[in-house]
Design an enzyme around this catalytic site. Structure first.
Site, PDB file in Angstrom:
ATOM      1  N   ASP A  32      -1.938   2.917   7.633  1.00 32.68           N
ATOM      2  CA  ASP A  32      -1.130   3.332   8.848  1.00 32.68           C
ATOM      3  C   ASP A  32      -1.215   1.946   9.804  1.00 32.68           C
ATOM      4  OD1 ASP A  32       0.878   4.855  10.206  1.00 32.68           O
ATOM      5  OD2 ASP A  32      -0.935   6.283  10.892  1.00 32.68           O
ATOM      6  N   ASN A  34       1.566  -0.182  10.272  1.00 30.88           N
ATOM      7  CA  ASN A  34       2.679  -1.228  10.044  1.00 30.88           C
ATOM      8  C   ASN A  34       3.886  -1.559  11.143  1.00 30.88           C
ATOM      9  OD1 ASN A  34       0.934  -1.722   7.763  1.00 30.88           O
ATOM     10  ND2 ASN A  34       2.549  -0.720   6.242  1.00 30.88           N
ATOM     11  N   TRP A  37       2.513  -2.505  14.279  1.00 30.23           N
ATOM     12  CA  TRP A  37       2.084  -3.928  14.030  1.00 30.23           C
ATOM     13  C   TRP A  37       3.166  -5.082  14.535  1.00 30.23           C
ATOM     14  CZ3 TRP A  37       3.129  -8.220  11.199  1.00 30.23           C
ATOM     15  CH2 TRP A  37       2.110  -9.241  11.227  1.00 30.23           C
ATOM     16  N   HIS A  49       5.369  -3.878   7.273  1.00 33.15           N
ATOM     17  CA  HIS A  49       5.196  -3.482   5.622  1.00 33.15           C
ATOM     18  C   HIS A  49       4.854  -4.792   4.976  1.00 33.15           C
ATOM     19  CE1 HIS A  49       5.746   0.467   6.647  1.00 33.15           C
ATOM     20  NE2 HIS A  49       7.307   0.517   7.061  1.00 33.15           N
ATOM     21  N   GLU A  79       7.099  12.514   2.218  1.00 31.33           N
ATOM     22  CA  GLU A  79       7.926  12.583   3.202  1.00 31.33           C
ATOM     23  C   GLU A  79       8.475  11.281   3.831  1.00 31.33           C
ATOM     24  OE1 GLU A  79       4.665  13.846   2.995  1.00 31.33           O
ATOM     25  OE2 GLU A  79       5.226  15.709   2.849  1.00 31.33           O
ATOM     26  N   LEU A 143     -12.725  -1.953 -11.049  1.00 35.07           N
ATOM     27  CA  LEU A 143     -12.419  -0.805  -9.974  1.00 35.07           C
ATOM     28  C   LEU A 143     -11.052  -0.196 -10.362  1.00 35.07           C
ATOM     29  CD1 LEU A 143     -12.098  -0.360  -6.941  1.00 35.07           C
ATOM     30  CD2 LEU A 143     -10.637  -1.873  -6.818  1.00 35.07           C
ATOM     31  N   SER A 208      -2.225  13.719   6.848  1.00 34.33           N
ATOM     32  CA  SER A 208      -0.973  13.555   6.437  1.00 34.33           C
ATOM     33  C   SER A 208      -0.806  13.918   5.074  1.00 34.33           C
ATOM     34  CB  SER A 208      -0.476  12.023   6.837  1.00 34.33           C
ATOM     35  OG  SER A 208      -0.483  11.923   8.393  1.00 34.33           O
TER      36      SER A 208
HETATM   37  C1  FPP Z   1       2.493   3.636   7.324  1.00 38.01           C
HETATM   38  O1  FPP Z   1       2.595   2.864   8.429  1.00 38.01           O
HETATM   39  C2  FPP Z   1       2.682   3.025   6.206  1.00 38.01           C
HETATM   40  C3  FPP Z   1       3.820   3.275   5.448  1.00 38.01           C
HETATM   41  C4  FPP Z   1       4.368   4.413   5.047  1.00 38.01           C
HETATM   42  C5  FPP Z   1       3.826   2.391   4.073  1.00 38.01           C
HETATM   43  C6  FPP Z   1       2.659   1.620   3.649  1.00 38.01           C
HETATM   44  C7  FPP Z   1       2.850   0.500   2.638  1.00 38.01           C
HETATM   45  C8  FPP Z   1       2.263  -0.593   2.532  1.00 38.01           C
HETATM   46  C9  FPP Z   1       1.104  -0.913   3.139  1.00 38.01           C
HETATM   47  C10 FPP Z   1       2.869  -1.587   1.493  1.00 38.01           C
HETATM   48  C11 FPP Z   1       2.294  -1.113   0.161  1.00 38.01           C
HETATM   49  C12 FPP Z   1       2.777  -1.951  -0.887  1.00 38.01           C
HETATM   50  C13 FPP Z   1       1.998  -1.868  -2.072  1.00 38.01           C
HETATM   51  C14 FPP Z   1       2.508  -3.114  -2.739  1.00 38.01           C
HETATM   52  C15 FPP Z   1       1.447  -0.844  -2.592  1.00 38.01           C
HETATM   53  P1  FPP Z   1       3.866   3.386   9.665  1.00 38.01           P
HETATM   54  O2  FPP Z   1       5.151   2.358   8.820  1.00 38.01           O
HETATM   55  O3  FPP Z   1       4.019   4.639   9.738  1.00 38.01           O
HETATM   56  O4  FPP Z   1       3.409   2.499  10.960  1.00 38.01           O
HETATM   57  P2  FPP Z   1       3.476   3.142  12.248  1.00 38.01           P
HETATM   58  O5  FPP Z   1       2.945   4.348  12.233  1.00 38.01           O
HETATM   59  O6  FPP Z   1       2.863   1.960  13.205  1.00 38.01           O
HETATM   60  O7  FPP Z   1       5.012   3.104  12.425  1.00 38.01           O
END
Ligand code: FPP
Length: 252
Positions: A32, A34, A37, A49, A79, A143, A208
């Site tokens: 969480d 992204n 960030w 992402h 969701e 793993l 969540s």
């Molecule tokens: C939550 O952060 C993150 C997600 C919903 C997506 C997570 C996906 C990745 C890290 C990419 C995965 C890729 C592969 C190849 C497995 P958010 O967007 O809700 O962040 P925020 O709470 O700061 O808005």
């Protein structure tokens, strides 16, 4: 340079303190932060992402090197379809990139990839790619990496209940014989150990809908760090903190 030395000292310290003979077998990670960030840098959420996907691959490599047996990452929840189309599309593109190119990046890493979640929402082509990656890595024993896609803990339990009810209806299972182990065996993680530790960065304190059944006795570890900034040092710190906890599983 000063920062680098401080980092090296800190890293060395946690590495020394972790008991590598007593590692958590299974670690769950809610990736969480992204979006925040990216926002902090004036970038679109999708850039967050992209950075998060890089961190995902790095942390999987680190976890394997540390000796963790199972890692489950929450990549896309049931969701997450509610997000703007542009963001969902960007996440799907990242996932497809992993399915198309991840195998070569995993080469020699002894990682077995398994996808958990409801695949029926994805196109046939996408589902074939999921199967291809699973088949290509099925003999690896280092793993086990569970990537949760269109995953929700309640959805997983609902499906398990339906499958069990079907067995009872068909006379293949007696309702008196349904135990907790029966339910576990109908989940996507059947046969795997429950997560000992669940990590959630980004300053949020909730699960969540992640591993709702499997996480009943997991130790939870939270951090303010946003997922793209998460490092091996954070992973080692979470393992060290986990090792200081007294797990009682309801006993004394
Ligand atoms: C939550 O952060 C993150 C997600 C919903 C997506 C997570 C996906 C990745 C890290 C990419 C995965 C890729 C592969 C190849 C497995 P958010 O967007 O809700 O962040 P925020 O709470 O700061 O808005």
């Amino acid at each position: 340079m000063i920062m680098l030395n401080i980092f090296k000292r800190l890293f060395g310290k946690t590495q020394q303190k972790v008991d590598f003979e007593n590692l958590p077998q299974h670690i769950g990670i809610i990736m969480d932060g992204n979006g925040r960030w990216a926002k902090k840098r004036g970038l679109p959420r999708t850039s967050g992402h992209v950075a998060g996907a890089k961190t995902f691959e790095k942390i999987v490599e680190d976890a394997g090197n540390i000796g963790i047996k199972v890692v489950t990452v929450y990549a896309f929840s049931t969701e997450n379809w509610q997000r703007p189309k542009e963001e969902v599309d960007a996440l799907m593109t990242l996932l497809e990139d992993y399915l198309d190119n991840g195998l070569s990046r995993l080469a020699g890493r002894d990682v077995r990839v398994h996808f958990i979640g409801d695949r029926s929402a994805f196109s046939d082509k996408f589902q074939e790619k999921l199967c291809h990656m699973e088949k290509a890595t099925m003999n690896n024993s280092g793993l086990l990496l569970n990537v949760a896609l269109n995953y929700g803990g309640r959805n997983e339990l609902t499906n398990a209940v339906k499958l069990i009810a079907q067995k009872v209806k068909e006379g293949e299972l007696s309702y008196e014989d349904i135990t907790e182990d029966t339910i576990s065996s109908y989940l996507y993680t059947a046969g795997q150990p429950d997560p000992d530790l669940i990590i959630r960065p980004s300053g949020e304190f909730r699960l969540s809908n992640f591993l709702m059944w499997q996480g009943a006795y997991s130790e939870l570890w939270f951090s303010d760090c946003l997922w793209p900034d998460f490092t091996k040092e954070d992973l080692l710190r979470s393992i060290y903190d986990y090792q200081q906890r007294n797990r009682r599983f309801g006993g004394v």
